[in-house]
Design an enzyme around this catalytic site. Structure first.
Site, short mmCIF file in Angstrom:
data_model
loop_
_atom_site.label_atom_id
_atom_site.label_comp_id
_atom_site.label_asym_id
_atom_site.label_seq_id
_atom_site.Cartn_x
_atom_site.Cartn_y
_atom_site.Cartn_z
N ALA A 3 -107.14 42.59 69.48
CA ALA A 3 -107.10 41.15 69.25
C ALA A 3 -108.36 40.55 69.86
O ALA A 3 -109.06 41.22 70.62
CB ALA A 3 -105.86 40.57 69.91
N GLY A 32 -104.03 45.30 67.99
CA GLY A 32 -103.88 44.71 66.67
C GLY A 32 -104.61 45.52 65.60
O GLY A 32 -104.19 45.54 64.43
N GLU A 90 -102.34 48.16 64.69
CA GLU A 90 -101.19 47.56 63.99
C GLU A 90 -101.54 47.22 62.54
O GLU A 90 -100.70 47.30 61.66
CB GLU A 90 -100.72 46.31 64.74
CG GLU A 90 -100.06 46.67 66.07
CD GLU A 90 -99.63 45.47 66.87
OE1 GLU A 90 -100.54 44.69 67.25
OE2 GLU A 90 -98.44 45.28 67.10
N GLU A 133 -101.96 47.09 75.02
CA GLU A 133 -101.54 45.75 75.46
C GLU A 133 -100.90 45.75 76.84
O GLU A 133 -101.01 44.79 77.59
CB GLU A 133 -100.57 45.14 74.44
CG GLU A 133 -101.21 44.59 73.19
CD GLU A 133 -101.57 45.66 72.16
OE1 GLU A 133 -101.41 46.86 72.45
OE2 GLU A 133 -102.01 45.28 71.06
#
Ligand SMILES: NC(=O)c1ccc[n+]([C@@H]2O[C@H](COP(=O)([O-])OP(=O)(O)OC[C@H]3O[C@@H](n4cnc5c(N)ncnc54)[C@H](O)[C@@H]3O)[C@@H](O)[C@H]2O)c1
Length: 693
Positions: free
Chosen positions: A66, A105, A108, A128
């Site tokens: 992210a 992310g 993901e 994370e």
């Protein structure tokens, strides 16, 4: 090739669309990247000439996470969920082509593609947890469906970056393509998928691996138990585990909701705020306003160390580990032999635990040379003195070094408390003198306080910071003052811990409160570990302090099984009735009536004076910024990361509260509690340490 937006291009070759992201440095999922992904996929889906879509990144990595600078800001652009829906529900095969790292992310997103390929050097991870979070875009629900519950648990709670080969084995990657040929490899994989008419697997619908774990709660119970010590106090590992449990026990959509709920709870909580702050603080600490990045530095090719005691040996290992030759000088052969054999034993133990090959051990020990003459240090670029903590001895050593060591070298001292300005006066080149304050065990502890003296040159400071990085330390630049930053703040806590015991608490009460706060151990357990008799002798003992009284009873700490605590043969500590009696007698002799002291008071009395001292350090400009003080305490003194360091914690609980307590205690107990002027002015302005520029 046509541009989708400023960071995304789309090209079509042979019916295969290649969507390329180029958002340096790490293709983080910023609003522009998300928009580019959404529009790029939509456009490829709408194009009848496209049969399959490959997602690939320019630069050194796939999407590495992210964009954490967007955290806490108003969301803009396409949401990550929108992007994932488009990719996952695409009727044409979608393929993520991974090089560098697919993290957070980024992974993901890759998990919503129907297939993933990667080069051999690629790595995947969901890190994370390291900033107090969990992968909040379906990572915890999709990963176990592809890799199984056990592997997923490990990945989400450790944040480790898993190499491509291991990813292939667990099913996270479908094929490894040749290094340096990712794009072509991914395109031919896409063609193969089309030719073989492979079904388009949505990871979300693949339940076999999670079903295998259903009805086996012991997988989670055992994992929690095995990692209890490591995860103690941290919320994020536990929440990550709960998400994997949800993936195993709930339908996908419900698991996703649970993941969202727990993610938001972490995101809005103080632990993740602290861990994100530390993440930035660790990067900030290297920046020194008056020492620009282009300050010339001295190339360090050879290091000298004086003293092969506890510190000298550990310090030498740091350099040998980094491939830098070191010469250690001692005064006598037996001391030198002892020092060198401790180093060898340390390396061999590491090898026995499988963390070093014998080959490496030999390479590293070969880089360390012992000597009995300072002359051997004449061509060193950096010399670190680690002799006894005595000003006269240190000055004598520095005067000799000044006469021997080549001009232009760095002359450093590892003193814990002596005045480095004074040490520098023993030389004719005070600009070359600096403190390099390592922490014990020096080969293990990450912290290095780089102590700049009045006359230390910028080159010497820049060189010291650079070498700290090279040997894998985290360094904070601090100024000369008693105890520098770390020990100066520690002295506050130690004093209050002792006083609390006189006033009515027991050592184990104080230790328990600080342990529960998150420290690995309390001050009294720490003293027992270090040895109560350090610096104590029977002849000189005045029987005046608690320590004197305990040592006189031959209670020397863990090493002889009794100190503040009693120890069994496995070194398990129990509160000692003998110590309790000694404390009671001690109070009685001084006419002190013991009172009941609450846990809250213990915590406040130990911690608030540390925050106040930190403020004094800032006021005196002995540290560059509040977050540097936090870095010192987290890396050198076991302050729990999830509480961000003493200064962050001060802001969190409110400086007004700290100030009010300091004033109250000052009026009751005197000026050791005198509030710092900076603390007073910050409170008056309604500000915190975070507002200091
Ligand atoms: N032990 C710690 O936890 C710690 C932590 C940080 C800093 N320090 C500082 O590091 C320094 C060394 O501490 P230590 O714990 O390693 O002490 P130590 O007593 O274990 O080792 C000191 C060594 O220096 C040698 N020595 C003394 N004078 C010498 C000389 N003139 N030339 C060559 N060698 C000489 C001694 O023989 C001894 O082996 C001190 O300044 C101390 O304050 C210690």
């Amino acid at each position: 090739m046509s541009a989708i937006n400023s960071v995304t291009d789309l090209s079509i070759e042979d019916g295969i669309a290649v969507l390329t992201l180029n958002s340096p440095p790490v293709n983080a999922l910023s609003a522009a990247v998300r928009d580019g992904l959404a529009d790029g996929f939509r456009s490829a889906i709408a194009d009848p000439a496209v049969n399959a879509i490959v997602l690939v990144c320019e630069g050194k990595t796939f999407i590495a996470g992210a964009d954490i600078s967007e955290f806490g800001k108003k969301p803009s652009g396409a949401s990550l969920y929108d992007v994932q829906d488009i990719i996952e529900n695409c009727a044409k095969p979608t393929i993520a082509a991974i090089h560098g790292t697919a993290l957070g992310g980024g992974l993901e997103v890759a998990l919503t593609c129907h297939f993933r390929v990667g080069v051999p050097s690629a790595r995947c991870g969901l890190p994370e947890v390291n900033i107090g979070l969990l992968p909040g875009a379906g990572g915890t629900q999709r990963l176990p469906r592809i890799a199984g519950a056990a592997k997923a648990l490990e990945m989400v709670t450790t944040g480790q970056h898993v190499p491509a080969k291991a990813c292939l084995e667990m099913g996270l990657i479908d094929e490894i393509v040749p290094e340096g040929n990712l794009r072509a490899g991914a395109v031919s994989f896409a063609k193969k998928v089309l030719a073989e008419k492979r079904p388009l697997t949505k990871v979300r619908d693949s339940d076999a691996k999670v079903e295998a774990a259903r009805g086996h709660p012991e997988i989670f119970a055992d994992y929690r138990k095995a990692n209890a010590k490591k995860f103690r106090g941290f919320l994020a590992p536990e929440y990550n585990i709960r998400c994997i449990e949800a993936a195993v026990n709930l339908p996908f959509a419900e698991g996703l909701k649970e993941e969202r709920r727990l993610f938001l709870e972490l995101m809005n909580g103080s632990q993740s705020a602290a861990q994100r702050y530390v993440f930035f603080a660790e990067r900030q600490v290297w920046k020194m306003p008056d020492i620009p990045d282009d300050t010339p530095t001295i190339p360090v090719a050879k290091v000298g160390i004086i003293g092969a005691g506890t510190m000298g040996g550990g310090i030498a290992m740091n350099f040998a580990n980094a491939g830098i030759p070191v010469t250690i000088v001692e005064t006598a052969k037996d001391a030198l032999d002892r020092g060198l054999s401790v180093i060898h034993r340390n390396y061999e133990n590491t090898a026995k635990r499988g963390r070093l090959t014998m080959d490496e051990v030999e390479k590293r020990t070969a880089l360390i040379t012992g000597s009995l003459t300072l002359e051997d240090l004449k061509d060193c670029d950096l010399v670190i003195e680690a002799v006894f903590e005595n000003m006269d001895v240190k000055k004598e050593v520095f005067a000799k070094l000044d006469a021997i060591v080549k001009q232009g070298a760095v002359l450093a001292t590892n003193t814990s408390a002596l005045n480095i300005d004074e040490i520098a006066t023993a030389t004719k080149r005070p600009e070359a003198v600096i403190g390099l304050h390592f922490f014990s065990p020096a080969n293990v502890m990450r912290l290095l306080e780089v102590v700049r003296a009045d006359k230390t040159s910028k080159t010497v400071i820049a060189t010291s910071m650079q070498i700290a990085r090279r040997i894998g330390k985290i360094a904070a630049l601090v100024g000369v003052c008693p105890g520098f930053v770390g020990n100066r703040i520690l002295a506050q806590r130690q004093r209050e811990a002792q006083k609390l015991v006189l006033e009515g608490a027991m050592p184990w009460d104080v230790d328990r409160v600080l342990y529960e706060f998150g420290f690995p151990m309390g001050p009294f357990a720490m003293s027992d570990l270090a040895g109560l008799d350090i610096g104590w002798t029977k002849e000189k003992s005045k029987g005046e302090t608690l320590r004197d009284m305990l040592c006189e009873l031959d209670r020397r700490g863990q090493k002889n099984g009794k100190g503040f605590y009693d120890y069994d043969e496995n070194r398990n500590a129990k509160p000692s009735p003998v110590t309790e009696k000694v404390i009671e007698e001690f109070r009685a002799k001084r006419g002190i009536n013991a009172r009941k002291i609450s846990d809250e008071e213990i915590l406040e009395r130990c911690i608030y004076p540390m925050i106040n001292e930190g403020a004094k350090i800032l006021e005196e400009k002995k540290a560059i910024r509040a977050s540097d003080i936090d870095i010192v305490w987290i890396n050198g003194y076991g302050w729990p990361v999830y509480r961000g360091g003493p200064m962050f914690y001060g802001d969190l609980i409110g400086l007004a509260r700290v100030l009010a307590k300091m004033r109250e205690w000052q009026s009751q107990m005197g000026d050791v509690f005198k509030p710092s002027t900076l603390l007073e002015s910050l409170v008056a302005e309604g500000k915190g340490f975070k507002d200091l520029k």
